[in-house]
Motif scaffolding. Structure first.
Motif, mmCIF file in Angstrom:
data_model
loop_
_atom_site.group_PDB
_atom_site.id
_atom_site.type_symbol
_atom_site.label_atom_id
_atom_site.label_comp_id
_atom_site.label_asym_id
_atom_site.label_seq_id
_atom_site.Cartn_x
_atom_site.Cartn_y
_atom_site.Cartn_z
ATOM 1 N N MET A 1 57.649 50.237 54.854
ATOM 2 C CA MET A 1 57.797 49.088 53.630
ATOM 3 C C MET A 1 56.501 48.837 53.136
ATOM 4 O O MET A 1 55.532 48.613 53.894
ATOM 5 C CB MET A 1 58.376 48.063 54.215
ATOM 6 C CG MET A 1 58.785 47.014 53.200
ATOM 7 S SD MET A 1 59.921 45.513 53.469
ATOM 8 C CE MET A 1 61.277 46.124 54.109
ATOM 9 N N LYS A 2 56.219 48.992 51.938
ATOM 10 C CA LYS A 2 55.058 48.745 51.271
ATOM 11 C C LYS A 2 54.806 47.207 50.718
ATOM 12 O O LYS A 2 55.714 46.702 50.875
ATOM 13 C CB LYS A 2 54.920 49.735 49.715
ATOM 14 C CG LYS A 2 55.145 50.974 50.069
ATOM 15 C CD LYS A 2 53.709 51.643 50.823
ATOM 16 C CE LYS A 2 53.743 53.175 50.609
ATOM 17 N NZ LYS A 2 52.749 53.740 51.409
ATOM 18 N N THR A 3 53.508 46.730 50.737
ATOM 19 C CA THR A 3 53.172 45.499 50.706
ATOM 20 C C THR A 3 52.107 45.482 49.354
ATOM 21 O O THR A 3 51.046 46.349 49.417
ATOM 22 C CB THR A 3 52.809 44.843 51.775
ATOM 23 O OG1 THR A 3 53.552 44.707 52.890
ATOM 24 C CG2 THR A 3 52.522 43.179 51.339
ATOM 25 N N LYS A 4 52.570 44.735 48.493
ATOM 26 C CA LYS A 4 51.646 44.473 47.354
ATOM 27 C C LYS A 4 51.413 42.992 47.126
ATOM 28 O O LYS A 4 52.489 42.264 47.266
ATOM 29 C CB LYS A 4 51.950 45.196 46.069
ATOM 30 C CG LYS A 4 51.669 46.830 46.310
ATOM 31 C CD LYS A 4 51.925 47.614 45.045
ATOM 32 C CE LYS A 4 52.148 48.870 45.369
ATOM 33 N NZ LYS A 4 50.392 49.343 45.499
ATOM 34 N N LYS A 61 57.160 42.952 49.345
ATOM 35 C CA LYS A 61 57.502 43.944 50.092
ATOM 36 C C LYS A 61 58.833 44.798 49.791
ATOM 37 O O LYS A 61 59.671 44.171 49.634
ATOM 38 C CB LYS A 61 57.985 43.356 51.660
ATOM 39 C CG LYS A 61 56.317 42.605 52.141
ATOM 40 C CD LYS A 61 56.797 42.365 53.470
ATOM 41 C CE LYS A 61 55.521 41.377 54.275
ATOM 42 N NZ LYS A 61 55.865 41.094 55.425
ATOM 43 N N ASN A 63 60.326 49.269 49.415
ATOM 44 C CA ASN A 63 60.264 50.703 49.523
ATOM 45 C C ASN A 63 60.150 51.370 48.315
ATOM 46 O O ASN A 63 59.617 52.560 48.277
ATOM 47 C CB ASN A 63 61.400 51.652 50.430
ATOM 48 C CG ASN A 63 61.562 50.914 51.827
ATOM 49 O OD1 ASN A 63 60.586 50.729 52.515
ATOM 50 N ND2 ASN A 63 62.991 50.678 52.149
ATOM 51 N N GLN A 64 60.195 50.564 47.124
ATOM 52 C CA GLN A 64 60.248 51.444 46.013
ATOM 53 C C GLN A 64 59.407 50.544 44.929
ATOM 54 O O GLN A 64 59.588 50.450 43.991
ATOM 55 C CB GLN A 64 61.446 51.571 45.313
ATOM 56 C CG GLN A 64 62.363 52.600 45.996
ATOM 57 C CD GLN A 64 63.685 52.541 45.528
ATOM 58 O OE1 GLN A 64 63.985 52.034 44.460
ATOM 59 N NE2 GLN A 64 64.574 53.338 46.180
ATOM 60 N N LEU A 65 58.149 50.024 45.574
ATOM 61 C CA LEU A 65 57.325 48.934 44.933
ATOM 62 C C LEU A 65 56.666 49.746 43.563
ATOM 63 O O LEU A 65 56.633 49.209 42.429
ATOM 64 C CB LEU A 65 56.154 48.305 45.309
ATOM 65 C CG LEU A 65 56.749 47.003 46.420
ATOM 66 C CD1 LEU A 65 55.483 46.503 47.456
ATOM 67 C CD2 LEU A 65 57.179 45.809 45.564
ATOM 68 N N ALA A 66 55.979 50.900 44.162
ATOM 69 C CA ALA A 66 55.372 51.597 42.760
ATOM 70 C C ALA A 66 56.258 51.748 41.614
ATOM 71 O O ALA A 66 55.962 51.795 40.357
ATOM 72 C CB ALA A 66 54.942 52.873 43.531
ATOM 73 N N GLU A 99 47.867 43.780 39.630
ATOM 74 C CA GLU A 99 47.976 43.949 41.177
ATOM 75 C C GLU A 99 46.773 43.619 41.756
ATOM 76 O O GLU A 99 45.653 43.780 41.154
ATOM 77 C CB GLU A 99 48.246 45.413 41.445
ATOM 78 C CG GLU A 99 48.330 45.593 42.809
ATOM 79 C CD GLU A 99 48.577 47.007 43.250
ATOM 80 O OE1 GLU A 99 48.526 47.598 44.203
ATOM 81 O OE2 GLU A 99 49.108 47.848 42.368
ATOM 82 N N SER A 103 43.170 45.144 50.219
ATOM 83 C CA SER A 103 42.943 46.057 51.201
ATOM 84 C C SER A 103 41.944 45.884 52.353
ATOM 85 O O SER A 103 41.937 46.394 53.148
ATOM 86 C CB SER A 103 42.657 47.302 50.594
ATOM 87 O OG SER A 103 41.461 47.383 49.790
#
Length: 230
Positions: A1-4, A61, A63-66, A99, A103
């Protein structure tokens, strides 16, 4: 799972832009829920009028954030009359969605901790005073340290020290993220006017027909792909 980390900001825009941020935030959060993306509000700065927001930052958070964010990152336009200045002729207002790069958050590894066994002090009789059961632990990257003497077992005190340091490093990351948000807020003072990724109109903030939702665009891509396969 991505986080931004995402920030929606009025920048140096007038009061009307803080009104737009508040309205757009509601739409943004609704789309997050519809697309099964988790969010946490990290920081919010309210505007000078009730119901307005100067800036809001949140952690996402999913799975398809981008794919989702490509239809949000950039300038956002609202076409409407000011509700604060009755005779203002301006009808185009811009805010920004950015954004934030986080990092550099630290992950604590046990091999980055320096341990020192020392004699405990306080109640507990001769055993406490003579045995080096207390533990001083220092995280080398941040300089954070903790002294633990809760148990007569050096091993148990070491485990407790690691747990406390993990919490301290997590708090360090939160404060570091807040500082990054403040720094990037300064970079986002100027909002680009023109070429918006989203356009809303009227007091009810309807989207213009040319700007479909992320879900609608994703479904369109799926349909196009099916036609090519057939």
């Amino acid at each position: 799972m991505k986080t931004k980390i995402i920030q929606i900001s009025a920048g140096k825009g007038p009061l009307e832009c803080t009104f737009v941020v508040a309205k757009v935030l509601k739409i943004f959060l609704k789309e997050l829920v519809n697309n099964n993306i988790e969010y946490t509000i990290l920081y919010k700065e309210n505007g000078i009028e009730n119901g307005t927001i100067q800036s809001v930052s949140m952690q996402l958070k999913g799975n398809q954030l981008a794919d989702f964010l490509q239809y949000w990152i950039g300038s956002i336009q609202w076409i409407g009359n000011s509700s604060f200045r009755k005779y203002n002729k301006r009808k185009n207002w811009f805010i920004g969605c950015f954004e934030i790069d986080v990092s550099h958050s630290l992950e604590m590894n046990e091999n980055e901790i320096q341990f020192q066994a020392i004699r405990s002090s306080g109640a507990g009789g001769q055993h406490v005073n003579k045995v080096s059961s207390a533990v001083r632990a220092k995280h080398l990257k941040t300089g954070l340290q903790v002294l633990v003497m809760d148990s007569r077992s050096q091993h148990q005190n070491k485990k407790t020290a690691i747990k406390i340091l993990q919490e301290k490093v997590a708090n360090f990351n939160v404060e570091h993220t807040k500082e990054q948000i403040k720094n990037q807020w300064k970079n986002h003072q100027e909002i680009q006017r023109g070429n918006p990724v989203r356009v809303f109109t009227g007091i009810d903030f309807k989207q213009t027909k040319k700007d479909k939702s992320f879900k609608g665009k994703r479904n369109q891509l799926k349909n196009d792909l099916k036609k090519e396969i057939e």
